[in-house]
Design a protein around this motif. Structure first.
Motif, PDB file in Angstrom:
ATOM      1  N   GLY A  10      18.320   9.857  46.229  1.00 33.51           N
ATOM      2  CA  GLY A  10      19.001   8.604  45.931  1.00 33.51           C
ATOM      3  C   GLY A  10      20.257   8.351  46.731  1.00 33.51           C
ATOM      4  N   PHE A  11      20.566   9.216  47.715  1.00 35.10           N
ATOM      5  CA  PHE A  11      21.725   8.993  48.577  1.00 35.10           C
ATOM      6  C   PHE A  11      21.306   8.170  49.793  1.00 35.10           C
ATOM      7  N   LYS A  12      22.082   7.149  50.116  1.00 40.83           N
ATOM      8  CA  LYS A  12      21.844   6.413  51.354  1.00 40.83           C
ATOM      9  C   LYS A  12      22.277   7.315  52.516  1.00 40.83           C
ATOM     10  N   SER A  13      21.417   7.424  53.512  1.00 39.66           N
ATOM     11  CA  SER A  13      21.677   8.376  54.587  1.00 39.66           C
ATOM     12  C   SER A  13      21.052   7.891  55.890  1.00 39.66           C
ATOM     13  N   ARG A  14      21.691   8.243  56.987  1.00 38.44           N
ATOM     14  CA  ARG A  14      21.109   8.033  58.319  1.00 38.44           C
ATOM     15  C   ARG A  14      21.262   9.321  59.115  1.00 38.44           C
ATOM     16  N   TYR A  43      11.035   7.806  55.421  1.00 40.01           N
ATOM     17  CA  TYR A  43      10.190   8.996  55.516  1.00 40.01           C
ATOM     18  C   TYR A  43       9.396   8.992  56.820  1.00 40.01           C
ATOM     19  N   ASN A  44       9.309  10.164  57.463  1.00 41.28           N
ATOM     20  CA  ASN A  44       8.427  10.372  58.613  1.00 41.28           C
ATOM     21  C   ASN A  44       8.750   9.458  59.794  1.00 41.28           C
ATOM     22  N   THR A  45      10.014   9.131  59.945  1.00 42.93           N
ATOM     23  CA  THR A  45      10.431   8.150  60.952  1.00 42.93           C
ATOM     24  C   THR A  45      10.049   8.554  62.360  1.00 42.93           C
ATOM     25  N   ASN A  99       9.157  19.826  69.893  1.00 42.70           N
ATOM     26  CA  ASN A  99       9.045  19.228  68.568  1.00 42.70           C
ATOM     27  C   ASN A  99       7.616  19.290  68.039  1.00 42.70           C
ATOM     28  N   PRO A 100       7.451  19.648  66.776  1.00 43.79           N
ATOM     29  CA  PRO A 100       6.110  19.625  66.172  1.00 43.79           C
ATOM     30  C   PRO A 100       5.555  18.196  66.153  1.00 43.79           C
ATOM     31  N   GLU A 101       4.250  18.088  65.987  1.00 43.02           N
ATOM     32  CA  GLU A 101       3.620  16.769  65.964  1.00 43.02           C
ATOM     33  C   GLU A 101       4.044  15.979  64.737  1.00 43.02           C
ATOM     34  N   LEU A 102       4.065  16.645  63.574  1.00 47.90           N
ATOM     35  CA  LEU A 102       4.472  15.998  62.328  1.00 47.90           C
ATOM     36  C   LEU A 102       5.937  16.296  62.069  1.00 47.90           C
ATOM     37  N   LYS A 103       6.708  15.221  61.851  1.00 47.93           N
ATOM     38  CA  LYS A 103       8.163  15.375  61.824  1.00 47.93           C
ATOM     39  C   LYS A 103       8.777  14.901  60.504  1.00 47.93           C
ATOM     40  N   ASN A 104       8.108  15.183  59.412  1.00 51.43           N
ATOM     41  CA  ASN A 104       8.706  14.918  58.105  1.00 51.43           C
ATOM     42  C   ASN A 104       9.180  16.235  57.507  1.00 51.43           C
ATOM     43  N   ALA A 105       9.994  16.154  56.478  1.00 51.77           N
ATOM     44  CA  ALA A 105      10.663  17.346  55.929  1.00 51.77           C
ATOM     45  C   ALA A 105       9.676  18.434  55.512  1.00 51.77           C
ATOM     46  N   GLN A 119      16.313  15.350  60.436  1.00 46.98           N
ATOM     47  CA  GLN A 119      15.235  14.631  59.734  1.00 46.98           C
ATOM     48  C   GLN A 119      15.039  15.211  58.341  1.00 46.98           C
ATOM     49  N   ILE A 120      15.011  16.541  58.273  1.00 48.99           N
ATOM     50  CA  ILE A 120      14.810  17.208  56.981  1.00 48.99           C
ATOM     51  C   ILE A 120      15.891  16.789  55.993  1.00 48.99           C
ATOM     52  N   LEU A 121      17.149  16.905  56.412  1.00 46.32           N
ATOM     53  CA  LEU A 121      18.242  16.575  55.502  1.00 46.32           C
ATOM     54  C   LEU A 121      18.247  15.094  55.151  1.00 46.32           C
ATOM     55  N   ASN A 122      17.931  14.238  56.120  1.00 46.76           N
ATOM     56  CA  ASN A 122      17.926  12.798  55.863  1.00 46.76           C
ATOM     57  C   ASN A 122      16.921  12.448  54.765  1.00 46.76           C
ATOM     58  N   GLU A 123      15.716  13.008  54.864  1.00 47.98           N
ATOM     59  CA  GLU A 123      14.709  12.716  53.847  1.00 47.98           C
ATOM     60  C   GLU A 123      15.098  13.291  52.485  1.00 47.98           C
ATOM     61  N   CYS A 124      15.749  14.435  52.486  1.00 43.89           N
ATOM     62  CA  CYS A 124      16.201  15.026  51.218  1.00 43.89           C
ATOM     63  C   CYS A 124      17.279  14.171  50.566  1.00 43.89           C
ATOM     64  N   TYR A 125      18.222  13.674  51.374  1.00 45.57           N
ATOM     65  CA  TYR A 125      19.248  12.783  50.817  1.00 45.57           C
ATOM     66  C   TYR A 125      18.607  11.515  50.236  1.00 45.57           C
TER      67      TYR A 125
END
Length: 399
Positions: free
Chosen positions: A250-254, A354-356, A213-219, A240-246
């Protein structure tokens, strides 16, 4: 039915092997040999197919130990294929011998072995029956799932609520603008937007289950590092990418970590996104470009899919479900085998934002909740962060 694509999946999913032999050389060899096997199989020249599989097996066994360890799952697949060809050639004793070696070398797919007509010639053999019973005990995932039991559906107000970052969060606004998500989502209805975002995430990056895994894990950083380094990322990072995009749209996502009862090879991470149109959570898997439907084509959520698998109810996946645009997924492999294994228990972070997953000095690890079936020992032990409360775990998001 021989497992040709499984061999290529294993090879494609390894980034590097050894300075003595390049990954490109290994890929080229197994791709060419698999092509020869397919030709022989299509011509019903099972003797030739067996010979080519043995050649691949000898190649695997000739590699240095570090290489053999990384591609060791191939041995079980090759021995299984050999068992199939020998059975078709009515070489029953030799077929059972190869099947035993397949099991010894990691073959665990009970569901496939049970229905594979290639093995019909040896089904009455006592040793084959014993071997099937052996792999069924730990690898009949549908049966294990069915025996897991149900949940406690009473409301528990003491459990913390799941929360979601709003789309006006400054970092999510950056995600929306950086990827031009409005254009990607399109101008269609809610369901089409949900699908379009999932399609985009699937095609934006390549899956590599063995990657670090890369060090930075945001979309934004995940997509950028894949593009600049021409690399892939695992299913957790793609989710992670799709979760942040949702969330940005404005979509609630996990993102949901789907786990087996006993760890076998891997687990899998997918997304659940809430549809206001259907008033429920929906299953979206960007790694396999997959969503799940009932007999009427209605999209389903994770809890619905799990229940239908247990009850034997009709399920289907979209026709364009695939791995890395190379291997088409089938309902039988994806749901009956792979996800049946990985739906015993599930884990979510309490706050979806974001960036969880990025670890920063001083930043606490995200709090998580795991749902187990009520019969599980972990529930009886009442460990922190574990529940058997389905109503709580799948609660609709608050507006």
């Amino acid at each position: 039915m021989r497992i040709l694509v499984c061999i290529l999946f294993i090879i494609w999913n390894i980034s590097t092997i050894n300075a003595q032999i390049t990954m490109d050389e290994v890929k080229k060899y197994f791709t060419e040999q698999s092509r020869l096997v397919k030709q022989a199989r299509d011509a019903k020249d099972y003797q030739k197919a067996e010979e080519v599989d043995f050649a691949m097996l000898r190649a695997v066994l000739s590699y240095p130990e570090d290489i053999k360890k990384k591609i060791s799952p191939i041995k079980g697949v090759l021995y299984y294929n050999i068992a199939c060809y020998r059975s078709l050639l009515n070489k029953k004793e030799k077929a059972v011998e190869a099947f035993a070696l397949a099991v010894e070398n990691g073959w665990t797919n009970f569901a496939h072995s049970k229905k594979d007509s290639d093995l019909d010639n040896i089904r009455s053999d006592k040793q084959f029956i014993a071997l099937m019973e052996k792999i069924q005990a730990e690898n009949d995932y549908l049966n294990i799932l069915a025996k897991a039991g149900g949940y406690n559906n009473s409301v528990d107000s003491l459990l913390p609520k799941f929360t979601y970052s709003a789309p006006n969060d400054c970092n999510l606004v950056k995600v929306r603008e950086f990827f031009n998500l409005d254009s990607i989502a399109g101008s269609g209805n809610e369901i089409s937007k949900i699908k379009n975002l999932m399609y985009w995430a699937h095609n934006a990056v390549r899956h590599d289950g063995r990657s670090i895994n890369p060090e930075l894990k945001n979309a934004i950083d995940l997509v950028n590092i894949c593009r600049t380094e021409n690399r892939g990322i695992n299913c957790r990072m793609i989710a992670q990418i799709l979760n942040e995009c949702y969330l940005a749209m404005g979509f609630k996502s996990r993102y949901v970590t789907c786990l087996p009862k006993k760890y076998v090879d891997d687990c899998h991470v997918i997304n659940m996104v809430y549809s206001n149109t259907l008033d429920k959570w929906l299953w979206m898997d960007p790694t396999f470009n997959a969503y799940v439907m009932d007999e009427n084509g209605t999209l389903l959520g994770i809890s619905e899919v799990r229940e239908r698998l247990i009850n034997g109810d009709f399920l289907q996946i979209n026709e364009d479900a695939n791995w890395n645009n190379k291997k088409r997924e089938t309902k039988e492999h994806y749901l009956d085998y792979y996800m049946a294994k990985n739906l015993y228990k599930m884990e979510c972070v309490l706050h979806s934002g974001y960036n969880t997953e990025t670890q920063i000095t001083g930043k606490p690890s995200p709090a998580t909740i795991i749902i187990y079936p009520s019969s599980a020992q972990e529930i009886m032990d009442k460990q922190t962060g574990i529940t058997d409360n389905a109503e709580y775990f799948w609660q609709p998001p608050e507006n």
